[in-house]
Write a protein that holds these residues in place. Sequence first.
Motif, mmCIF file in Angstrom:
data_model
loop_
_atom_site.group_PDB
_atom_site.id
_atom_site.type_symbol
_atom_site.label_atom_id
_atom_site.label_comp_id
_atom_site.label_asym_id
_atom_site.label_seq_id
_atom_site.Cartn_x
_atom_site.Cartn_y
_atom_site.Cartn_z
ATOM 1 N N GLY A 130 -23.580 25.340 10.746
ATOM 2 C CA GLY A 130 -25.012 25.371 10.444
ATOM 3 C C GLY A 130 -25.451 26.790 10.162
ATOM 4 O O GLY A 130 -25.791 27.133 9.026
ATOM 5 N N PRO A 131 -25.419 27.675 11.169
ATOM 6 C CA PRO A 131 -25.717 29.080 10.879
ATOM 7 C C PRO A 131 -24.738 29.657 9.867
ATOM 8 O O PRO A 131 -25.105 30.422 8.992
ATOM 9 N N LEU A 167 -32.981 29.430 14.407
ATOM 10 C CA LEU A 167 -33.795 30.319 13.572
ATOM 11 C C LEU A 167 -33.043 30.623 12.283
ATOM 12 O O LEU A 167 -32.080 31.388 12.272
ATOM 13 N N ARG A 168 -33.504 30.014 11.200
ATOM 14 C CA ARG A 168 -32.842 30.221 9.920
ATOM 15 C C ARG A 168 -33.135 31.599 9.332
ATOM 16 O O ARG A 168 -34.197 32.157 9.555
ATOM 17 N N THR A 169 -32.171 32.103 8.591
ATOM 18 C CA THR A 169 -32.362 33.329 7.819
ATOM 19 C C THR A 169 -31.892 33.056 6.390
ATOM 20 O O THR A 169 -31.401 31.971 6.087
ATOM 21 N N ARG A 170 -32.025 34.028 5.523
ATOM 22 C CA ARG A 170 -31.599 33.847 4.134
ATOM 23 C C ARG A 170 -30.086 33.668 4.038
ATOM 24 O O ARG A 170 -29.584 33.185 3.022
ATOM 25 N N ARG A 171 -29.351 34.029 5.102
ATOM 26 C CA ARG A 171 -27.898 33.895 5.099
ATOM 27 C C ARG A 171 -27.432 32.601 5.761
ATOM 28 O O ARG A 171 -26.232 32.328 5.809
ATOM 29 N N TRP A 175 -28.990 23.609 7.101
ATOM 30 C CA TRP A 175 -29.915 23.244 8.174
ATOM 31 C C TRP A 175 -29.602 21.872 8.772
ATOM 32 O O TRP A 175 -29.654 21.685 9.992
ATOM 33 N N GLY A 176 -29.264 20.900 7.963
ATOM 34 C CA GLY A 176 -28.956 19.577 8.484
ATOM 35 C C GLY A 176 -27.762 19.599 9.426
ATOM 36 O O GLY A 176 -27.782 18.975 10.500
ATOM 37 N N LEU A 224 -35.468 18.095 17.823
ATOM 38 C CA LEU A 224 -34.685 18.053 16.592
ATOM 39 C C LEU A 224 -35.371 17.239 15.509
ATOM 40 O O LEU A 224 -35.285 17.569 14.322
ATOM 41 N N GLN A 225 -36.066 16.186 15.894
ATOM 42 C CA GLN A 225 -36.761 15.356 14.903
ATOM 43 C C GLN A 225 -37.857 16.152 14.204
ATOM 44 O O GLN A 225 -38.037 16.044 12.992
ATOM 45 N N ALA A 226 -38.587 16.937 14.971
ATOM 46 C CA ALA A 226 -39.652 17.754 14.382
ATOM 47 C C ALA A 226 -39.067 18.803 13.439
ATOM 48 O O ALA A 226 -39.611 19.057 12.354
ATOM 49 N N LEU A 227 -37.954 19.403 13.827
ATOM 50 C CA LEU A 227 -37.319 20.399 12.977
ATOM 51 C C LEU A 227 -36.788 19.780 11.694
ATOM 52 O O LEU A 227 -36.873 20.372 10.617
ATOM 53 N N GLU A 228 -36.254 18.573 11.792
ATOM 54 C CA GLU A 228 -35.773 17.880 10.615
ATOM 55 C C GLU A 228 -36.924 17.499 9.696
ATOM 56 O O GLU A 228 -36.824 17.576 8.468
ATOM 57 N N ALA A 229 -38.052 17.096 10.294
ATOM 58 C CA ALA A 229 -39.222 16.730 9.497
ATOM 59 C C ALA A 229 -39.790 17.932 8.751
ATOM 60 O O ALA A 229 -40.255 17.827 7.618
ATOM 61 N N GLU A 230 -39.755 19.104 9.387
ATOM 62 C CA GLU A 230 -40.239 20.317 8.735
ATOM 63 C C GLU A 230 -39.433 20.608 7.478
ATOM 64 O O GLU A 230 -39.967 21.028 6.463
ATOM 65 N N GLU A 231 -38.132 20.361 7.540
ATOM 66 C CA GLU A 231 -37.273 20.610 6.391
ATOM 67 C C GLU A 231 -37.586 19.668 5.251
ATOM 68 O O GLU A 231 -37.474 20.020 4.072
#
Length: 233
Positions: A130-131, A167-171, A175-176, A224-231
């Motif tokens: 993922g990261p 915490l995502r970054t440009r690198r 995400w899934g 995790l559901q909220a984070l997936e929904a944001e994507e």
Amino acid sequence: MSRLQAQATPAGRSPRQVQTGLWLFAPSRESQGGSAWWLEPASGHGAGVLIDCPAFNEANLAFLQARPAGRIVLTGREGHGRLRRFQEALGWPVHVQEQEAYLLPGVQQLIHFSAESELEAGLRLLWTPGPSPGSAVLLAAEEQERPSLLFCGRLLSPVAPGCAAPLRTRRSFHWGRWLRSLERLRVWLPPDQPDWLASGAGLGALRGEALVPSARRLIDQINLQALEAEEAV
């Protein structure tokens, strides 16, 4: 003398001890400001573990060379730093998830694993893509006076005192898969472990602290559901 050995080495500063048998190295620009850790064997015998690479400097090298035995565990490509120079100087084996072994051509004693691996009793690795494609975490189970620790690399980053989150970054890689890795981590971890979280990201958000407490509860409470929904938005 090799070309790597001939390069100038800055003085630097030594790591600081944050718990019994646990040291934190200063942030390293060589690893995008990330954090590296040294874990002593709980029994006092056997090989310690360098989790990710700190800055290659005289202070860090002297600290590690004073250890009787060790090995290096990489939690993702962001933590590779000057691995070749450390490995050449120390001669220790390097553990890396197989998806990122190709990034380290020519590194001696390179040991790669797929889904899981056990370094020894109480030290277990889990692949958590993922990261980055080959991200992994290392669980050090509770033993003697040492509480259980999860070295999570960039899977979870400090976002406030006592708190960490994905915490995502440009690198960042995917995400899934990141969210699925967190879901799998919950199943893989033993009940009530870990006690503490040791992130491989920058620790500035912890305001001077090194570790995140109540780590198992934090991991279980990530929505995790909220984070997936944001994507999906």
